[in-house]
Every structure is written in structure tokens, then in C-alpha cells.
Scaffold this active site. Sequence first.
Site, PDB file in Angstrom:
ATOM      1  N   ASP A 125       0.977  -1.312   0.119  1.00  0.00           N
ATOM      2  CA  ASP A 125       0.034   0.084   0.003  1.00  0.00           C
ATOM      3  C   ASP A 125       0.869   1.179   0.026  1.00  0.00           C
ATOM      4  OD1 ASP A 125      -2.320  -1.595   0.208  1.00  0.00           O
ATOM      5  OD2 ASP A 125      -2.698  -1.230   2.278  1.00  0.00           O
ATOM      6  N   ARG A 176      -1.205  -0.652  -8.373  1.00  0.00           N
ATOM      7  CA  ARG A 176      -2.569  -0.375  -7.834  1.00  0.00           C
ATOM      8  C   ARG A 176      -2.552   1.088  -8.273  1.00  0.00           C
ATOM      9  NH1 ARG A 176      -3.754  -1.058  -2.194  1.00  0.00           N
ATOM     10  NH2 ARG A 176      -4.228  -3.111  -2.599  1.00  0.00           N
TER      11      ARG A 176
HETATM   12  C1  LIG Z   1      -8.823  -1.379  -3.436  1.00  0.00           C
HETATM   13  C2  LIG Z   1      -8.238  -0.153  -3.014  1.00  0.00           C
HETATM   14  C3  LIG Z   1      -7.001   0.029  -2.330  1.00  0.00           C
HETATM   15  C4  LIG Z   1      -6.601   1.341  -1.890  1.00  0.00           C
HETATM   16  N1  LIG Z   1      -5.399   1.608  -1.469  1.00  0.00           N
HETATM   17  C5  LIG Z   1      -4.747   2.780  -1.121  1.00  0.00           C
HETATM   18  C6  LIG Z   1      -3.543   3.100  -1.068  1.00  0.00           C
HETATM   19  O1  LIG Z   1      -2.687   1.963  -0.770  1.00  0.00           O
HETATM   20  N2  LIG Z   1      -3.212   4.257  -0.618  1.00  0.00           N
HETATM   21  C7  LIG Z   1      -4.166   5.198  -0.715  1.00  0.00           C
HETATM   22  O2  LIG Z   1      -3.655   6.471  -0.393  1.00  0.00           O
HETATM   23  N3  LIG Z   1      -5.250   5.193  -0.923  1.00  0.00           N
HETATM   24  C8  LIG Z   1      -5.825   4.032  -1.287  1.00  0.00           C
HETATM   25  N4  LIG Z   1      -7.045   3.906  -1.410  1.00  0.00           N
HETATM   26  C9  LIG Z   1      -8.269   4.839  -1.253  1.00  0.00           C
HETATM   27  C10 LIG Z   1      -8.124   5.967  -2.633  1.00  0.00           C
HETATM   28  O3  LIG Z   1      -6.812   6.239  -2.638  1.00  0.00           O
HETATM   29  C11 LIG Z   1      -9.582   6.683  -2.478  1.00  0.00           C
HETATM   30  O4  LIG Z   1      -9.018   7.510  -1.325  1.00  0.00           O
HETATM   31  C12 LIG Z   1     -10.782   6.016  -2.573  1.00  0.00           C
HETATM   32  O5  LIG Z   1     -10.898   4.777  -3.348  1.00  0.00           O
HETATM   33  C13 LIG Z   1     -11.883   7.108  -2.540  1.00  0.00           C
HETATM   34  O6  LIG Z   1     -11.343   7.473  -4.144  1.00  0.00           O
HETATM   35  P1  LIG Z   1     -12.509   6.990  -5.352  1.00  0.00           P
HETATM   36  O7  LIG Z   1     -11.478   7.002  -6.383  1.00  0.00           O
HETATM   37  O8  LIG Z   1     -13.154   5.925  -5.010  1.00  0.00           O
HETATM   38  O9  LIG Z   1     -13.437   8.569  -5.522  1.00  0.00           O
HETATM   39  P2  LIG Z   1     -14.458   8.993  -4.523  1.00  0.00           P
HETATM   40  O10 LIG Z   1     -14.949  10.204  -5.389  1.00  0.00           O
HETATM   41  O11 LIG Z   1     -14.085   9.214  -3.247  1.00  0.00           O
HETATM   42  O12 LIG Z   1     -15.657   8.123  -4.599  1.00  0.00           O
HETATM   43  C14 LIG Z   1     -16.647   7.768  -5.701  1.00  0.00           C
HETATM   44  C15 LIG Z   1     -17.934   7.245  -5.001  1.00  0.00           C
HETATM   45  O13 LIG Z   1     -17.798   6.094  -4.374  1.00  0.00           O
HETATM   46  C16 LIG Z   1     -18.340   6.008  -3.243  1.00  0.00           C
HETATM   47  N5  LIG Z   1     -17.562   6.041  -1.936  1.00  0.00           N
HETATM   48  C17 LIG Z   1     -16.349   6.286  -2.056  1.00  0.00           C
HETATM   49  N6  LIG Z   1     -15.801   6.041  -0.664  1.00  0.00           N
HETATM   50  C18 LIG Z   1     -16.844   5.662  -0.040  1.00  0.00           C
HETATM   51  C19 LIG Z   1     -16.868   5.435   1.384  1.00  0.00           C
HETATM   52  N7  LIG Z   1     -15.865   5.311   2.129  1.00  0.00           N
HETATM   53  N8  LIG Z   1     -18.023   5.104   1.930  1.00  0.00           N
HETATM   54  C20 LIG Z   1     -19.324   4.796   1.333  1.00  0.00           C
HETATM   55  N9  LIG Z   1     -19.235   5.169  -0.322  1.00  0.00           N
HETATM   56  C21 LIG Z   1     -18.024   5.520  -0.815  1.00  0.00           C
HETATM   57  C22 LIG Z   1     -19.234   7.340  -3.162  1.00  0.00           C
HETATM   58  O14 LIG Z   1     -20.633   7.001  -3.779  1.00  0.00           O
HETATM   59  C23 LIG Z   1     -18.489   8.382  -4.109  1.00  0.00           C
HETATM   60  O15 LIG Z   1     -19.343   9.321  -4.551  1.00  0.00           O
HETATM   61  C24 LIG Z   1      -7.472   2.393  -2.285  1.00  0.00           C
HETATM   62  C25 LIG Z   1      -8.598   2.285  -2.700  1.00  0.00           C
HETATM   63  C26 LIG Z   1      -9.212   1.260  -3.235  1.00  0.00           C
HETATM   64  C27 LIG Z   1     -10.242   1.261  -3.969  1.00  0.00           C
END
Ligand SMILES: Cc1cc2nc3c(=O)[nH]c(=O)nc-3n(C[C@H](O)[C@H](O)[C@H](O)COP(=O)(O)OP(=O)(O)OC[C@H]3O[C@@H](n4cnc5c(N)ncnc54)[C@H](O)[C@@H]3O)c2cc1C
Length: 305
Positions: A125, A176
Amino acid sequence: MTLLDRAIVRLLPAVPRPVVQLFSARYIAGTTIADAVQVVQQLNAEGKLATIDVLGEEITHEEEARSIAQAYRDVFDEIEREHLDSNVSVKLTALGLGLSYDMCRANLEDVVRQAAEDHSFVRIDMEDSSTTDDTLRLYRTLREDGHENVGVVLQAHLRRTFGDIHALADLKPNVRLCKGIYVEPTSIAFTDADAIRANFVRCLDALLETRAYVGVATHDEWLIGKALNGIAERGLERDEYELQMLLGVRERRAGELVAAGHRLRVYVPFGEQWYAYSLRRLQENPAMAGTIARATVGRVLGRAA
Ligand SMILES: Cc1cc2nc3c(=O)[nH]c(=O)nc-3n(C[C@H](O)[C@H](O)[C@H](O)COP(=O)(O)OP(=O)(O)OC[C@H]3O[C@@H](n4cnc5c(N)ncnc54)[C@H](O)[C@@H]3O)c2cc1C
């Protein structure tokens, strides 16, 4: 989120732990490895893959880091015994990065070797920007030492990421790509939602062009659409990329993507150290501001009554 929502969400650390635990239960498999196994079995039955994370970060003693490395040994044992379709994700601060680079490297190598013995894979991560250089250095070191079963995470909100993709290209990396959850200054990170999305698309294109294996980690429908187009345009086969989501987020959409024939991996965290991870998830939940406001007002009124 509106400015008011953001302000409310920033109050989350003031919310009592039991309330945080209640709201965040959907994002965490549970506290024990048996909980994680059960969740992964269910995901696998739905045609989804998993990546298991042993919760723990910013540890303060060497023994804690070693015990987290040991916990991964137990996870690999369970993956093998239960025939789970899952790999693992690790946080380098949980393996001691904040204490000593060399100790962290030894713990990481230990986990990656255990994974290799069980034909499994380790995703490192990415944490906040103070760890980016060390994380990429460790990833390169392991790959140059011949460890093929390891991948890394890049964050589209960091301005440096496009350059990092080119710097990693010689390794044919397994990456990722996510937006990035840690709050960073504008000097090093895009903070505007559209700028982050634009950089995500630019970085994804660059990764696909360099023939990296990409795990597209987002729940953002616009980005999922862009990714699916990019994948289709390049004629990638099913096993040449994957989509990734977090446990408890957009589960129905994940099911649709699986039904459409894509490989989709779900991030499954478990363990006693659930608090920091839970706060990050709640801060991203668009419905959270209203929920916290209602719960907090409810508590205050309850106390007053
Ligand atoms: C498999 C995976 C691994 C990850 N690993 C890392 C990492 O190693 N380091 C790092 O910095 N970040 C990591 N992240 C987090 C990532 O950086 C984002 O902060 C997170 O995925 C939210 O961004 P988004 O692209 O989904 O967009 P967003 O705009 O945040 O979300 C899009 C839509 O998804 C839904 N949604 C998103 N989050 C939530 C929630 N918590 N609860 C309910 N609905 C929600 C909502 O409908 C929102 O409008 C990871 C994410 C995933 C999916």
C-alpha cells in the site's frame, strides 16, 4: 461534498470510538482472521477476488512490526488451507518503516518470501507522502533482487506520480492506481477533484502504454468508464488488468462489473487496529456528514433529556 460537509467530517476524530466502530463496521471484515476468511469466502462465491490487509500502522515497537509480519504468515496459511482466491496488502509503517528502514525491509522480505512459498502476491500500500520515496525504493530493491510476486500503489493526487510511472517502467511493474487518501499540501498534490481525476486518467494511460499490470482502484463511475474504455481500446485480455474496490463500498456495482466479465478485487481489512482505517473510510463517505450531525445532535439531546 459541500464545504459544510467537509467541516463536519473533519470533526470525526472527536466522535466517540464506539460510534466510529458502529458506522465503520461495513468497511472492516472483523477483528480476527476467521472473520476475514468468512468475508473472502463470500466474495469468492460472488466471483470476486480479494486482498487481505492485517490492520496496523504507525507502530512504535519492533516487536509489533514482527508480530504483524507473523500475522501475514497466518493469513497465507489460511489462504492455502481454505483455497481462498486472495492475495495480501501490507502497509510499510505496520512493518516498521517509521522505526528503521532496514528492519522494515527485512520484515517485508519475510512477508514476500512467505507469499512466494504459497504462490501468493504482496501489494505494498502507499501511505502519506513522507513514505513515497522509501516505498518506491523498497519496491525496486525487492524486484531487482528477483522477487516477482510484489506490487506497489501509486496515487493520482500526487504531482510526482506521472514521473514515477516512467521511472518504474523498466521493472514492468504491477501497480494499483488510486486517487490517494492522505491529505497533502498543494505544492506536491492536486487537491481539486477534477484535477485529481484528470491526472488519474493521464497516469492510467501511461501505465497501460508501458504494459504495466494495473489494478484500477476507484469507485468513481466516471473513472471506471474511462478505465473500461482504455482497456477495451487496447484489447486487453481479462487477465491483463483488474478493477479494485474497498469492502463495503459500491458492492452492487462491483457485482455488475464481475457479471460483465471483469476481474474485480476487494480490499478486505481485519484486525484489532481498526480505528485509523475506519476514520479514513468514514471521511470519504458522502453520506457521513449528515449521519454524524444527526448522531451527534441525538447524543447531545439524549444527554440533555
Ligand atoms: C482497493 C483499494 C485500495 C486502496 N489503497 C490505497 C492506498 O494504498 N493508498 C491510498 O492513499 N489510498 C488507497 N485507496 C483509497 C483511494 O486513494 C481513495 O481515497 C478512495 O478509493 C476513494 O476514491 P474514489 O476513487 O473511490 O473516488 P471518490 O470520489 O472518493 O468516490 C466515488 C464514489 O464512491 C463512493 N464511495 C467512495 N468512498 C466511499 C465510502 N468510504 N463510503 C461510501 N461510499 C463511498 C461514493 O458513492 C463516491 O461518490 C484505495 C482504494 C481502493 C479501492
